[in-house]
Design an enzyme around this catalytic site. Structure first.
Site, short mmCIF file in Angstrom:
data_model
loop_
_atom_site.label_atom_id
_atom_site.label_comp_id
_atom_site.label_asym_id
_atom_site.label_seq_id
_atom_site.Cartn_x
_atom_site.Cartn_y
_atom_site.Cartn_z
N ASN A 17 4.70 4.79 -2.91
CA ASN A 17 4.65 4.33 -4.29
C ASN A 17 5.17 2.90 -4.47
OD1 ASN A 17 4.95 4.59 -7.38
ND2 ASN A 17 7.07 4.30 -6.68
N SER A 58 -4.23 0.93 -6.94
CA SER A 58 -4.43 0.26 -8.22
C SER A 58 -5.92 0.06 -8.45
CB SER A 58 -3.72 -1.10 -8.22
OG SER A 58 -4.07 -1.87 -9.36
N TYR A 118 -2.03 -10.27 -5.17
CA TYR A 118 -1.70 -8.85 -5.35
C TYR A 118 -2.97 -8.00 -5.18
CZ TYR A 118 -0.51 -4.54 -7.89
OH TYR A 118 -0.32 -3.23 -8.27
N LYS A 161 -3.93 -4.86 -2.55
CA LYS A 161 -4.39 -3.55 -2.96
C LYS A 161 -5.78 -3.23 -2.38
CE LYS A 161 -0.82 -2.08 -5.18
NZ LYS A 161 -0.08 -0.89 -4.69
N THR A 195 5.67 -0.06 -16.36
CA THR A 195 6.76 0.10 -15.40
C THR A 195 7.45 -1.23 -15.20
OG1 THR A 195 5.48 -0.47 -13.41
CG2 THR A 195 5.36 1.82 -14.16
#
Length: 251
Positions: free
Chosen positions: A90, A144, A159, A163, A196
């Site tokens: 995670n 994601s 990023y 992913k 988050t």
């Protein structure tokens, strides 16, 4: 989820966000959860909150960017608790930078956490399962939607690359697991925007609050539901890739 009761799950980034929400749910389902985080005090707080539940929290402090710490952690789990039956990768990090102004140290940190640590934890978890003859173990990557499309958001491009790597690694591990002649499964859960702490490293506090106020978001518990769905599927069912978006998210 009955067959997972009493068994051991490992969750990285367990101190906050999706990781903390996953830890809470798995403990309530009766699992022992090794909660891995650099800020182990947060995991300990989650454990205190869950006292009296059917399962339990085992907090472990680990910098997953350090290979030796990860290997030591798995050795400790083997010696004290037997081994990992479910591994949930995670932990993730995002930096606010374009490809034109990015810094190599930030690129490396994203790759170390989002990709390399994920691979190492997966390798060690699968090794643990095979050594113990665990035929129904499960690896879950929290990926994601950015792992499937390149949005026109320059500050997210590196990023996104990390992913995309997770997407390829999920399929690659699925193929390798088939060669082991076991029923160990691997799943990827691909959220859209979730409220988050990951954007704390991407935006300042005011910008983060405005972003979450203006943009349709999911909550960590929404992602937990998809993880439980994957874990609850019959052993012969591979839930390979699940995309979860807010109904109002456009991309």
């Amino acid at each position: 989820m009955e067959r997972w009761s009493g068994r051991l799950a490992m969750v990285t980034g367990a101190g906050s966000g999706i990781g903390a929400a996953l830890t809470r749910r798995l403990v309530k389902e009766g699992m022992r959860v090794v909660g891995v985080d650099l800020n182990v005090e947060k995991v300990q707080a989650v454990g205190e909150e869950l006292k009296g539940q059917p399962g339990s929290v085992i907090p472990i402090k680990c910098d997953i960017t350090k290979d030796d710490q990860v290997l030591h952690m798995f050795q400790r789990i083997k010696q004290k608790y037997g081994g990992v039956d479910v591994c949930i990768n995670n932990a993730g990090v995002m930096h606010n930078m374009t490809l034109m102004n990015g810094k190599p140290e930030e690129w490396r940190r994203m790759m170390d956490i989002n990709v390399i640590a994920l691979c190492l934890c997966t390798r060690e978890a699968v090794t643990s399962m095979l050594e113990r003859g665990v035929d129904d173990g499960h690896i879950i990557h929290i990926n994601s939607v950015a792992g499937h499309q390149v949005a026109n958001v320059p500050s997210m491009h590196f990023y996104t690359a990390s992913k995309y790597a997770v997407t390829a690694l999920t399929e690659g591990m699925r193929q390798e697991l088939r060669q082991t002649n076991t029923n160990i499964r691997i799943s990827a859960i691909c959220p859209g925007v979730v409220q988050t702490e990951i954007r704390d490293s991407w935006l300042d506090k005011d910008a983060t609050e405005k972003f979450y106020n203006d943009f349709p978001c999911l909550q960590p518990e929404d992602i937990v539901s998809s993880v439980i769905y994957a874990l609850s599927a019959p052993p012969h069912v591979q839930v390979h890739n699940v995309t979860v978006r807010n109904t109002r998210q456009q991309h």
